[in-house]
Design a protein around this motif. Structure first.
Motif, mmCIF file in Angstrom:
data_model
loop_
_atom_site.group_PDB
_atom_site.id
_atom_site.type_symbol
_atom_site.label_atom_id
_atom_site.label_comp_id
_atom_site.label_asym_id
_atom_site.label_seq_id
_atom_site.Cartn_x
_atom_site.Cartn_y
_atom_site.Cartn_z
ATOM 1 N N ALA A 174 0.836 -1.201 0.000
ATOM 2 C CA ALA A 174 0.000 0.000 0.000
ATOM 3 C C ALA A 174 0.872 1.253 0.000
ATOM 4 C CB ALA A 174 -0.914 -0.003 1.220
ATOM 5 N N PHE A 175 1.928 1.236 0.799
ATOM 6 C CA PHE A 175 2.781 2.428 0.869
ATOM 7 C C PHE A 175 3.541 2.632 -0.442
ATOM 8 C CE2 PHE A 175 6.576 4.805 2.492
ATOM 9 C CZ PHE A 175 5.880 5.966 2.754
ATOM 10 N N ARG A 176 3.959 1.517 -1.046
ATOM 11 C CA ARG A 176 4.657 1.631 -2.324
ATOM 12 C C ARG A 176 3.726 2.248 -3.368
ATOM 13 N NH1 ARG A 176 6.628 -2.204 -6.679
ATOM 14 N NH2 ARG A 176 5.036 -3.631 -5.976
ATOM 15 N N LEU A 177 2.482 1.785 -3.397
ATOM 16 C CA LEU A 177 1.512 2.317 -4.355
ATOM 17 C C LEU A 177 1.284 3.811 -4.096
ATOM 18 C CD1 LEU A 177 -0.460 1.783 -6.640
ATOM 19 C CD2 LEU A 177 -2.176 1.139 -4.955
ATOM 20 N N ALA A 178 1.147 4.168 -2.799
ATOM 21 C CA ALA A 178 0.919 5.576 -2.465
ATOM 22 C C ALA A 178 2.069 6.431 -2.975
ATOM 23 C CB ALA A 178 0.768 5.738 -0.954
ATOM 24 N N GLU A 179 3.293 5.936 -2.863
ATOM 25 C CA GLU A 179 4.450 6.692 -3.327
ATOM 26 C C GLU A 179 4.481 6.784 -4.850
ATOM 27 O OE1 GLU A 179 6.910 8.507 -1.854
ATOM 28 O OE2 GLU A 179 5.421 8.374 -0.283
ATOM 29 N N GLU A 180 4.058 5.679 -5.507
ATOM 30 C CA GLU A 180 4.063 5.694 -6.970
ATOM 31 C C GLU A 180 3.015 6.656 -7.511
ATOM 32 O OE1 GLU A 180 3.902 1.706 -8.619
ATOM 33 O OE2 GLU A 180 5.829 1.285 -7.662
ATOM 34 N N LEU A 181 1.931 6.839 -6.763
ATOM 35 C CA LEU A 181 0.852 7.707 -7.234
ATOM 36 C C LEU A 181 1.163 9.180 -7.017
ATOM 37 C CD1 LEU A 181 -2.367 5.853 -6.028
ATOM 38 C CD2 LEU A 181 -1.518 6.072 -8.353
ATOM 39 N N ARG A 182 2.179 9.463 -6.215
ATOM 40 C CA ARG A 182 2.441 10.852 -5.831
ATOM 41 C C ARG A 182 2.472 11.842 -7.003
ATOM 42 N NH1 ARG A 182 6.145 13.534 -1.732
ATOM 43 N NH2 ARG A 182 6.545 11.526 -0.801
ATOM 44 N N PRO A 183 3.248 11.578 -8.088
ATOM 45 C CA PRO A 183 3.250 12.582 -9.160
ATOM 46 C C PRO A 183 1.925 12.694 -9.901
ATOM 47 C CG PRO A 183 4.601 10.690 -9.762
ATOM 48 C CD PRO A 183 4.226 10.496 -8.338
ATOM 49 N N TRP A 184 1.045 11.715 -9.754
ATOM 50 C CA TRP A 184 -0.203 11.726 -10.527
ATOM 51 C C TRP A 184 -1.356 12.375 -9.773
ATOM 52 C CZ3 TRP A 184 0.880 10.668 -15.341
ATOM 53 C CH2 TRP A 184 1.991 9.878 -15.600
ATOM 54 N N SER A 185 -1.059 12.916 -8.609
ATOM 55 C CA SER A 185 -2.099 13.546 -7.827
ATOM 56 C C SER A 185 -2.084 15.041 -8.138
ATOM 57 C CB SER A 185 -1.806 13.271 -6.349
ATOM 58 O OG SER A 185 -2.595 14.061 -5.544
ATOM 59 N N MET A 186 -3.080 15.516 -8.882
ATOM 60 C CA MET A 186 -2.971 16.851 -9.486
ATOM 61 C C MET A 186 -4.017 17.835 -9.001
ATOM 62 S SD MET A 186 -1.850 16.106 -13.352
ATOM 63 C CE MET A 186 -0.498 15.016 -13.743
ATOM 64 N N ALA A 187 -4.533 17.654 -7.781
ATOM 65 C CA ALA A 187 -5.569 18.553 -7.294
ATOM 66 C C ALA A 187 -5.094 20.001 -7.267
ATOM 67 C CB ALA A 187 -6.022 18.114 -5.905
#
Lengths: 213, 211
Positions: free
Chosen positions: B139-152
């Motif tokens: 879960a933490f790895r996924l959260a880190e991978e998603l970081r650049p794709w969070s564009m709010a």
């Protein structure tokens, strides 16, 4: 400077844990381990090429289709910015031009330069190339702003027959271009920037690195 | 110091340039920086765990709230319209542009929300001294991978640009959701600066709790 590879170890770039060389997956976070990602550059070039291909239609096709009572006109990215400039909103026009034209083009050039510099063993200071990589990686996502503006305008400006704004085909091409160049930047392995420096400084360490690989 | 004599779990490799170091826990508020490429390796902060949990909860509330309230209103010659986040995301519906619609929903709603929930799932047990959840590492790895794709936060700037773009066409005003997004920008930045990934991974190793 001792690197993980010189010490016979392979580092996990996700969680910074090190493992004996030859291990394929990080036991802590489960990422795939790769001392140096050999296919990194091929992936960089592939994503970059697709991104560049998408960027061309993104500029040729209309981004917004505006319909008013009397007229209907299409505006491209650059056309829209020029219109804004004529309207007096110079700051916003500049934001659009920077986010949608200057940043994407600078990104293509920077990623290509970084990928070439790694293979050719360019002598430019690795520190500044590293900085360039970090900036490219950080700033890439901000190009999405234009896609969001199109989404906002076309949902907001739906005033029956008086005025309506609809998205044009360029929005898809532009969004793809931004996403593909982000993937291209992510595929780049920044450790490659530093390898050649080590090798240039100390031929013995290059030999050692070769045998490990 | 001879690094190769140390146990592997005491070593840290710079993810940017592969330089190898002996990992020593800096004092709260201090940072360990790679001597070669100056990437920040370790940056623990006091009570970071609790702060990040609060921020993740705030993100969840703000994103869900922003979905239902209008974020921009427009009016001209007696006609008016207001637009919610869902309207904006779904404005491409119909034809091939549907893909853009899905991407916009993902980037401004789904990814920030997923990241916040994943971070809660990972951090809540370890901050409260419970054993980590079974798939906390994934879960933490996924959260880190998603970081650049969070564009709010980029979307919030997009609102401001749109405002100016149609200013001469019609009267336009911000709705409650715009302010929620503005808050989201600040919260995401705080969350990212407080998060020390090395400390979280260390806690997930089971060695010690995360505070």
């Amino acid at each position: 400077m001792l690197t993980a590879r010189d010490a016979g170890l392979v580092a996990c770039t996700r969680c910074t844990r090190v493992w004996p060389i030859g291990q394929t997956h990080c036991d802590r976070c489960g990422s795939r381990l790769e001392s140096r990602d050999d296919k990194s550059l091929s992936r960089v070039w592939a994503w970059l090429a697709v991104g560049l291909m998408c960027y061309i239609p993104a500029n040729l096709y209309p981004m917004l289709v505006t319909k008013t009572l009397t007229s209907s006109y299409n505006s491209t990215i650059v056309g829209g910015a020029i219109e804004l400039m004529h309207g007096g909103a110079i700051v916003v026009a500049l934001v659009i031009l920077v986010a949608s034209v200057a940043i994407p083009i600078a990104k293509f050039v920077c990623i290509a330069y970084l990928a070439l510099s790694v293979r050719r063993g360019v002598r430019a200071a690795p520190g500044s190339r590293q900085k360039m990589y970090e900036i490219v990686e950080y700033i890439g996502r901000w190009s999405m702003i234009d896609v969001f503006v199109v989404a906002i305008l076309s949902s907001l400006v739906q005033l029956n027959v008086v005025a309506a704004i609809n998205p044009g085909p360029a929005s898809l091409a532009f969004a793809c271009s931004v996403i593909f160049t982000m993937l291209s930047a992510q595929a780049f392995d920044p450790r490659l920037i530093w390898d050649h420096i080590e090798a240039d400084e100390d031929p013995a360490s290059e030999g050692a690195a070769e045998t490990i690989r | 110091m001879n690094l190769s004599a140390l146990p592997l779990e005491d070593l840290i490799a710079c993810p940017r340039c592969d330089a190898l170091y002996h990992a020593a826990q800096p004092a709260a508020g201090e940072r360990a920086v790679c001597g070669r490429c100056h990437s920040v390796l370790i940056a623990p902060r006091r009570r970071a765990g609790m702060t990040i949990i609060m921020m993740a909860l705030t993100v969840t509330v703000l994103v869900l709230g922003a979905l239902w309230f209008p974020f921009l209103r427009i009016s001209t010659s007696g006609l008016q319209n207001s637009s919610t986040l869902l309207d904006a995301a779904l404005s491409f519906v119909g034809g091939p542009l549907l893909i853009v619609s899905l991407a916009v929903v993902a980037l401004i709603v789904l990814v920030p929300l997923t990241r916040a929930l994943l971070i809660l799932y990972v951090l809540v047990p370890i901050v409260f001294d419970r054993p980590p959840r079974p798939s906390a590492r994934a879960a933490f790895r996924l959260a880190e991978e998603l970081r650049p794709w969070s564009m709010a936060e980029i979307f919030a700037i997009g609102c401001a640009v749109s405002l100016v773009k149609v200013a001469d066409l019609a009267d336009i005003s911000f709705g409650p959701a715009f302010y929620m997004f503005a808050g989201l920008v600040v919260v995401s930045i705080v969350q990212d600066t407080w998060m020390c990934r090395w400390s979280v991974w260390k806690s997930l190793d089971g060695a010690e709790g995360y505070r």
